[in-house]
Write an enzyme that holds these catalytic residues in place. Sequence first.
Site: not given
Length: 189
Positions: A97-98
């Site tokens: 996600h990051e």
Amino acid sequence: MSFLSIALFLGTFVLSLWASARGEEPLHSLQPGRRVFHATGAQVAAAILQRAGIRDVEIVAEEGMLGDHYDPAHKRLVLSAQNYQSNSLAAIGVAAHECGHALQHQQAYAPLHLRMAAVGATQFASQIVMWLPLLGIFTGIFSGYTGFAIMGRRLGRDHAFQSRHAPRGIRRLESRQARARGDGLHRQR
């Protein structure tokens, strides 16, 4: 102050603590003991960034839970120490996600720039919404009922968001992993 005001304050405070603890439970349920991948969150993040041709983003570990973020100003992908070292499904999902934010930054994704501009203002406003009602109650600017209503609304909104979105995201990650393994319904524990 009346007994009702104090009871409302304490009730709001306890609800806030409960919501914070409850918000971390879904991630804890997928952490230690549930090893799924042969790479850690940091290794997966490095592989994603390398595959995307991003070589100037530093991946660092930081103490604390739920502090994972991508810092576009310093080109740093910050993972909690637990997600950095773990190879659990949750750690891999958080790292991926990051990395998505780093990819958005590389592609000059316009909404990311709006988000970056709003982060500082949002953090400031979040603190003000929590403490300004208390200041107003204790100085007599407005009644205890008004202050507690403002605080309760903020805490209720935060709790509703956490309880609605965190479990759904984890279920999606588990479902994708099961499909990737080809077993459809079975989860590895």
